[in-house]
Write a protein that holds these residues in place. Structure first.
Motif, mmCIF file in Angstrom:
data_model
loop_
_atom_site.group_PDB
_atom_site.id
_atom_site.type_symbol
_atom_site.label_atom_id
_atom_site.label_comp_id
_atom_site.label_asym_id
_atom_site.label_seq_id
_atom_site.Cartn_x
_atom_site.Cartn_y
_atom_site.Cartn_z
ATOM 1 N N LEU A 90 3.059 9.338 4.121
ATOM 2 C CA LEU A 90 4.005 10.242 3.473
ATOM 3 C C LEU A 90 3.586 10.616 2.058
ATOM 4 C CD1 LEU A 90 7.454 8.741 4.589
ATOM 5 C CD2 LEU A 90 6.049 10.480 5.704
ATOM 6 N N MET A 101 9.097 17.887 3.178
ATOM 7 C CA MET A 101 8.485 17.022 4.197
ATOM 8 C C MET A 101 9.046 15.607 4.127
ATOM 9 S SD MET A 101 6.069 14.384 4.572
ATOM 10 C CE MET A 101 4.963 14.469 3.167
ATOM 11 N N LYS A 119 12.563 15.330 5.670
ATOM 12 C CA LYS A 119 12.556 15.369 7.134
ATOM 13 C C LYS A 119 12.021 14.064 7.724
ATOM 14 C CE LYS A 119 11.973 20.395 7.315
ATOM 15 N NZ LYS A 119 11.029 21.506 7.619
ATOM 16 N N GLN A 120 10.914 13.573 7.147
ATOM 17 C CA GLN A 120 10.284 12.366 7.681
ATOM 18 C C GLN A 120 11.140 11.124 7.458
ATOM 19 O OE1 GLN A 120 7.549 12.003 9.585
ATOM 20 N NE2 GLN A 120 7.457 14.244 9.661
ATOM 21 N N LEU A 162 13.940 11.128 9.942
ATOM 22 C CA LEU A 162 13.458 10.684 11.254
ATOM 23 C C LEU A 162 13.361 9.163 11.314
ATOM 24 C CD1 LEU A 162 10.597 13.256 12.039
ATOM 25 C CD2 LEU A 162 12.784 13.020 13.239
ATOM 26 N N ARG A 163 12.860 8.567 10.262
ATOM 27 C CA ARG A 163 12.720 7.105 10.211
ATOM 28 C C ARG A 163 14.085 6.419 10.157
ATOM 29 N NH1 ARG A 163 8.085 9.164 8.805
ATOM 30 N NH2 ARG A 163 6.156 7.934 8.802
ATOM 31 N N GLN A 186 6.045 2.595 9.444
ATOM 32 C CA GLN A 186 5.568 3.733 10.221
ATOM 33 C C GLN A 186 6.568 4.035 11.328
ATOM 34 O OE1 GLN A 186 1.642 1.959 11.060
ATOM 35 N NE2 GLN A 186 0.756 3.774 10.107
ATOM 36 N N LEU A 187 6.761 5.308 11.616
ATOM 37 C CA LEU A 187 7.787 5.736 12.561
ATOM 38 C C LEU A 187 7.642 5.038 13.908
ATOM 39 C CD1 LEU A 187 10.182 7.595 13.101
ATOM 40 C CD2 LEU A 187 8.563 9.398 13.737
#
Length: 480
Positions: free
Chosen positions: A131, A378, A381-382, A385-386, A458-459
């Protein structure tokens, strides 16, 4: 022997005895080549176990102060001040006696373990490497030429970076300031350290949130401050609690993390923000606003900072690029009255002669470029998601065994678990099982909480981490 060890002292008895004897040797009370009392005799005289005396004598022997021979007892070294004898400093005592306290052993343990590659890291309060804007930085390095000086920079930090920050905080945080009111620091933690060391004195009372990241920092104790707690609920800290504390203890300063608070992820409500500012103005209590996360808002709306609402200059505002760009860049800043900034800048210069030139240059180029806004979009959004992956994993795998509020920004999730389970044992079991988190006791006074940090994880590993955590949790439940 008139001296007796102090059993109320936190220092181990054997160390007290070793220090007393060492002082006696230095002062001549126990001359070179003299025989010290036997272990049994001294144990009886001091009313301690013989093993305690053995430990004390062994410590003195390791320092070369005494010589021990079976059958001959313990004798003061004959060459303790001689040329041939190399006396070793008692580094253990120096380490213990320093005024700046170490991190808690549990914190040190976590930091040691998370270096292992096979561990799912849900503990570190930082972004995952994927990220961070590596490609943007590479592009800056490849296309931009460094024009600045390689000498010491301005005590408050690079002038161009401070100009860029003036625009940055105005556009993104609605804070109006100028370069004379900004100090560049090595992240937010150095900013906190400078404030505590320069603006407070031993014995001063300060209010911190409970739970909070600042709860885990030894810097308040190192500075001799008295800390009082402001419980955090779903709307953040309650200003009425500050009033009660101030009436009892005369609070000199209050530390707040209003947006996506670490560790709870809560947002300080607008009404409470305004009330804190009213109290600050009425009683002259400075507010330290720590704002690392507000730009991570998942709905793209940034809440008004305390500093943007501050009409009287009562707020010292701290922020950084550590949680939104790159932790290793070590770029943070303080915004406050010029006379305060100059005092803090003078202290910083005494420590490091000002901030490193190159990180400031890269930060300035990045903040002033088109990359920054796209990067923030970014990140939002990331991180969402996590967060969603962590929330879904906890619900599906742990079910009703955990309880939590879903954060709307930031990188932390504060999770309530069974308070009867020993969180230290749970951490040890989880580390063995390949996942790390932060036990709640490090960050707050209440039992039965843990912090999961999803910004670092990490996702595709978050669910695996919760599976491992659940296995460890259930294993401990069965053993009770």
């Amino acid at each position: 022997m008139d001296w007796k060890p102090d059993r109320t002292d936190k220092k181990p008895i054997y160390k007290q005895i070793a220090e007393y004897i060492e002082h006696g040797i230095s002062s001549g009370q126990f001359p070179a080549d003299s025989v010290l009392p036997s272990e049994r005799t001294l144990a009886k005289e001091l009313n301690v176990n013989r093993s305690t005396i053995v430990s004390a004598y062994e410590e003195l022997q390791s320092l070369g102060i005494v010589e021990r021979k079976k059958g001959s007892g313990t004798r003061v070294s004959t060459d303790i001040w001689g040329i041939s004898h190399k006396r070793i400093p008692n580094w253990g005592r120096y380490v213990e006696d320093g005024s700046f306290l170490p991190n808690l052993p549990l914190v040190q343990r976590i930091r040691s373990e998370i270096q292992k590659n096979d561990l799912v890291n849900l503990a570190s309060g930082e972004l995952s490497p994927e990220l961070m804007p590596d490609n943007h930085f590479k592009n800056i390095l490849a296309t931009q030429s460094f024009i600045g000086s390689l000498g010491y920079d301005h005590p408050q930090g690079n002038d161009e970076l401070r100009k860029t920050l003036v625009s940055h905080v105005k556009e993104n945080k609605h804070i109006k300031t100028d370069t004379s009111s900004i100090l560049i620091t090595s992240g937010a933690q150095q900013a906190l350290h400078l404030i505590v060391e320069c603006l407070l004195k031993p014995g001063d009372a300060v209010a911190i949130e409970d739970p909070s990241y600042t709860y885990s920092l030894p810097l308040f104790q190192s500075a001799g401050l008295r800390t009082f707690l402001l419980p955090v609920d779903k709307n953040g800290a309650n200003p009425e609690d500050l009033l009660l504390l101030h009436k009892k203890h005369r609070i000199r300063m209050v530390f707040l993390n209003p947006d996506y608070q670490n560790p709870t992820g809560t947002i300080l409500s607008l009404s409470r923000r305004k009330k804190f500012l009213e109290i600050s103005t009425e009683y002259g209590i400075p507010i330290i606003e720590d704002d690392p996360y507000s730009l991570t808002s998942y709905n793209n709306e940034v809440n008004p900072t305390l500093k943007s609402l501050d009409e009287n200059g009562n707020v010292l505002y701290i922020s950084s690029l550590s949680k939104i760009v790159a932790s290793g860049l070590r770029i943070g800043w303080i915004i406050g009255p010029p006379q305060v900034i100059q005092r803090l800048a003078d202290a910083k210069q005494q420590v490091d002669f000002g901030h490193s030139v190159f990180p400031q240059w890269i930060a300035n180029e990045f903040l002033g470029s088109e990359y920054f806004n796209s990067h923030i979009n970014m990140i939002r959004k990331q991180l969402k998601l996590r967060r969603d992956e962590l929330v879904l994993s906890l619900k599906e795998i742990m079910g009703e065994q955990v309880d939590f509020l879903t954060p709307e920004g930031g990188i932390h999730l504060w999770c309530k678990v069974n308070p009867t389970i020993n969180e230290h044992k749970l951490l040890e079991e989880s580390i063995k099982n390949g996942v790390a988190f932060v036990p709640g006791s490090i960050l707050g006074s209440n039992k039965g909480f843990i912090r999961f940090t999803y910004g670092r994880g990490q996702l595709d590993l978050i669910r695996k981490g919760i599976v491992r955590f659940a296995e460890s949790f259930n294993h401990l439940k069965q053993d009770r």
